[in-house]
Design a protein around this motif. Structure first.
Motif, PDB file in Angstrom:
ATOM      1  N   TYR A  49       0.818  -1.215   0.000  1.00 42.82           N
ATOM      2  CA  TYR A  49       0.000   0.000   0.000  1.00 42.82           C
ATOM      3  C   TYR A  49       0.850   1.262   0.000  1.00 42.82           C
ATOM      4  N   LYS A  50       1.792   1.326   0.928  1.00 44.16           N
ATOM      5  CA  LYS A  50       2.637   2.520   1.059  1.00 44.16           C
ATOM      6  C   LYS A  50       3.430   2.767  -0.230  1.00 44.16           C
ATOM      7  N   LEU A  51       3.962   1.697  -0.795  1.00 46.63           N
ATOM      8  CA  LEU A  51       4.749   1.776  -2.030  1.00 46.63           C
ATOM      9  C   LEU A  51       3.894   2.258  -3.202  1.00 46.63           C
ATOM     10  N   PHE A  52       2.722   1.648  -3.381  1.00 48.38           N
ATOM     11  CA  PHE A  52       1.858   2.019  -4.503  1.00 48.38           C
ATOM     12  C   PHE A  52       1.361   3.457  -4.376  1.00 48.38           C
ATOM     13  N   LEU A  53       0.987   3.859  -3.156  1.00 46.49           N
ATOM     14  CA  LEU A  53       0.518   5.229  -2.948  1.00 46.49           C
ATOM     15  C   LEU A  53       1.633   6.231  -3.236  1.00 46.49           C
ATOM     16  N   TYR A  54       2.827   5.949  -2.760  1.00 48.16           N
ATOM     17  CA  TYR A  54       3.973   6.836  -2.997  1.00 48.16           C
ATOM     18  C   TYR A  54       4.224   6.994  -4.493  1.00 48.16           C
ATOM     19  N   GLN A  55       4.212   5.872  -5.209  1.00 45.62           N
ATOM     20  CA  GLN A  55       4.472   5.922  -6.651  1.00 45.62           C
ATOM     21  C   GLN A  55       3.376   6.694  -7.378  1.00 45.62           C
ATOM     22  N   GLU A  67      -3.277  10.485 -10.429  1.00 48.59           N
ATOM     23  CA  GLU A  67      -3.780  11.376  -9.383  1.00 48.59           C
ATOM     24  C   GLU A  67      -5.112  10.878  -8.839  1.00 48.59           C
ATOM     25  N   GLY A  68      -5.994  10.437  -9.729  1.00 53.82           N
ATOM     26  CA  GLY A  68      -7.285   9.901  -9.308  1.00 53.82           C
ATOM     27  C   GLY A  68      -7.143   8.618  -8.503  1.00 53.82           C
ATOM     28  N   LEU A  69      -6.235   7.744  -8.927  1.00 56.71           N
ATOM     29  CA  LEU A  69      -6.003   6.498  -8.192  1.00 56.71           C
ATOM     30  C   LEU A  69      -5.414   6.772  -6.815  1.00 56.71           C
ATOM     31  N   ALA A  70      -4.494   7.733  -6.732  1.00 57.13           N
ATOM     32  CA  ALA A  70      -3.900   8.083  -5.443  1.00 57.13           C
ATOM     33  C   ALA A  70      -4.979   8.639  -4.504  1.00 57.13           C
ATOM     34  N   LYS A  71      -5.864   9.439  -5.046  1.00 62.24           N
ATOM     35  CA  LYS A  71      -6.954   9.992  -4.235  1.00 62.24           C
ATOM     36  C   LYS A  71      -7.854   8.876  -3.719  1.00 62.24           C
ATOM     37  N   MET A  72      -8.157   7.898  -4.584  1.00 63.30           N
ATOM     38  CA  MET A  72      -8.977   6.761  -4.167  1.00 63.30           C
ATOM     39  C   MET A  72      -8.281   5.960  -3.068  1.00 63.30           C
ATOM     40  N   MET A  73      -6.972   5.767  -3.208  1.00 68.52           N
ATOM     41  CA  MET A  73      -6.235   4.987  -2.217  1.00 68.52           C
ATOM     42  C   MET A  73      -6.194   5.660  -0.847  1.00 68.52           C
ATOM     43  N   ARG A  74      -6.257   6.975  -0.824  1.00 71.70           N
ATOM     44  CA  ARG A  74      -6.242   7.691   0.452  1.00 71.70           C
ATOM     45  C   ARG A  74      -7.614   7.700   1.128  1.00 71.70           C
ATOM     46  N   ASP A  75      -8.649   7.278   0.426  1.00 65.84           N
ATOM     47  CA  ASP A  75     -10.000   7.266   0.971  1.00 65.84           C
ATOM     48  C   ASP A  75     -10.130   6.162   2.024  1.00 65.84           C
ATOM     49  N   GLY A  76     -10.460   6.530   3.230  1.00 69.46           N
ATOM     50  CA  GLY A  76     -10.586   5.569   4.326  1.00 69.46           C
ATOM     51  C   GLY A  76     -11.632   4.498   4.063  1.00 69.46           C
ATOM     52  N   ASN A  77     -12.700   4.866   3.359  1.00 74.08           N
ATOM     53  CA  ASN A  77     -13.740   3.875   3.057  1.00 74.08           C
ATOM     54  C   ASN A  77     -13.207   2.774   2.141  1.00 74.08           C
ATOM     55  N   LEU A  78     -12.365   3.138   1.194  1.00 78.98           N
ATOM     56  CA  LEU A  78     -11.779   2.131   0.310  1.00 78.98           C
ATOM     57  C   LEU A  78     -10.887   1.181   1.104  1.00 78.98           C
ATOM     58  N   ILE A  79     -10.121   1.727   2.018  1.00 80.62           N
ATOM     59  CA  ILE A  79      -9.227   0.896   2.828  1.00 80.62           C
ATOM     60  C   ILE A  79     -10.046  -0.078   3.668  1.00 80.62           C
ATOM     61  N   LEU A  80     -11.109   0.409   4.308  1.00 78.66           N
ATOM     62  CA  LEU A  80     -11.977  -0.477   5.096  1.00 78.66           C
ATOM     63  C   LEU A  80     -12.625  -1.541   4.221  1.00 78.66           C
ATOM     64  N   TYR A  81     -13.056  -1.146   3.025  1.00 83.29           N
ATOM     65  CA  TYR A  81     -13.664  -2.093   2.096  1.00 83.29           C
ATOM     66  C   TYR A  81     -12.654  -3.171   1.690  1.00 83.29           C
ATOM     67  N   MET A  82     -11.437  -2.768   1.379  1.00 85.98           N
ATOM     68  CA  MET A  82     -10.411  -3.721   0.964  1.00 85.98           C
ATOM     69  C   MET A  82     -10.085  -4.697   2.095  1.00 85.98           C
ATOM     70  N   LEU A  83     -10.005  -4.206   3.318  1.00 86.21           N
ATOM     71  CA  LEU A  83      -9.718  -5.088   4.450  1.00 86.21           C
ATOM     72  C   LEU A  83     -10.866  -6.074   4.683  1.00 86.21           C
ATOM     73  N   SER A  84     -12.088  -5.598   4.560  1.00 91.51           N
ATOM     74  CA  SER A  84     -13.249  -6.487   4.701  1.00 91.51           C
ATOM     75  C   SER A  84     -13.280  -7.510   3.578  1.00 91.51           C
ATOM     76  N   LEU A  85     -13.030  -7.056   2.375  1.00 83.44           N
ATOM     77  CA  LEU A  85     -13.016  -7.950   1.224  1.00 83.44           C
ATOM     78  C   LEU A  85     -11.921  -9.006   1.375  1.00 83.44           C
ATOM     79  N   LYS A  86     -10.805  -8.599   1.915  1.00 80.59           N
ATOM     80  CA  LYS A  86      -9.700  -9.532   2.132  1.00 80.59           C
ATOM     81  C   LYS A  86     -10.128 -10.654   3.082  1.00 80.59           C
TER      82      LYS A  86
END
Length: 126
Positions: A49-55, A67-86
């Motif tokens: 996550y940290k690597l992809f966001l930095y890049q 820029e749009g993908l980086a903005k999506m990655m910083r969204d807390g809801n996406l992170i919670l969704y990804m963890l739940s999906l995992k």
């Protein structure tokens, strides 16, 4: 298209060096055995996550899509969704591997399916 991929890979490599991290490549999801591919992709995404966001943040100066993908990655809801999906995919992958074993009975399979359904339902309630 190929040139853009090479530029992105080079950017990812540089980001890994800057962060002193092992380079991870995002994986595609698909094919007939999609659960293992999906689980692998989610694991790589969470580990890198940290690597992809930095890049993406560094590439966003020249690339609106990054820029749009980086903005999506910083969204807390996406992170919670990804963890739940995992957790859901991990549970389904475990069930799938169990059901593929040779020496299980129908009753064992039914119990395992019910157990997985209960575990996934409990995840949805949280």
């Amino acid at each position: 298209m190929k040139k853009n991929i090479c530029v992105q890979l080079l950017g990812l490599e540089r980001a890994a060096e800057a962060l002193h991290m092992k380079m991870l490549l995002p994986t595609r999801i698909g094919g007939t055995r999609w659960l293992p591919h999906f689980e692998k992709a989610l694991n790589i995404f969470s580990r890198g996550y940290k690597l992809f966001l930095y890049q993406l943040e560094n590439a966003s100066h020249q690339n609106a899509k990054a820029e749009g993908l980086a903005k999506m990655m910083r969204d807390g809801n996406l992170i919670l969704y990804m963890l739940s999906l995992k957790r859901v995919i991990s549970n389904l992958q475990s069930l799938s591997l169990y059901l593929q074993t040779d020496l299980i009975s129908l009753a064992d399979a039914a119990r395992r399916v019910q157990s997985s359904k209960t575990a996934i339902s409990q995840l949805c309630e949280k």
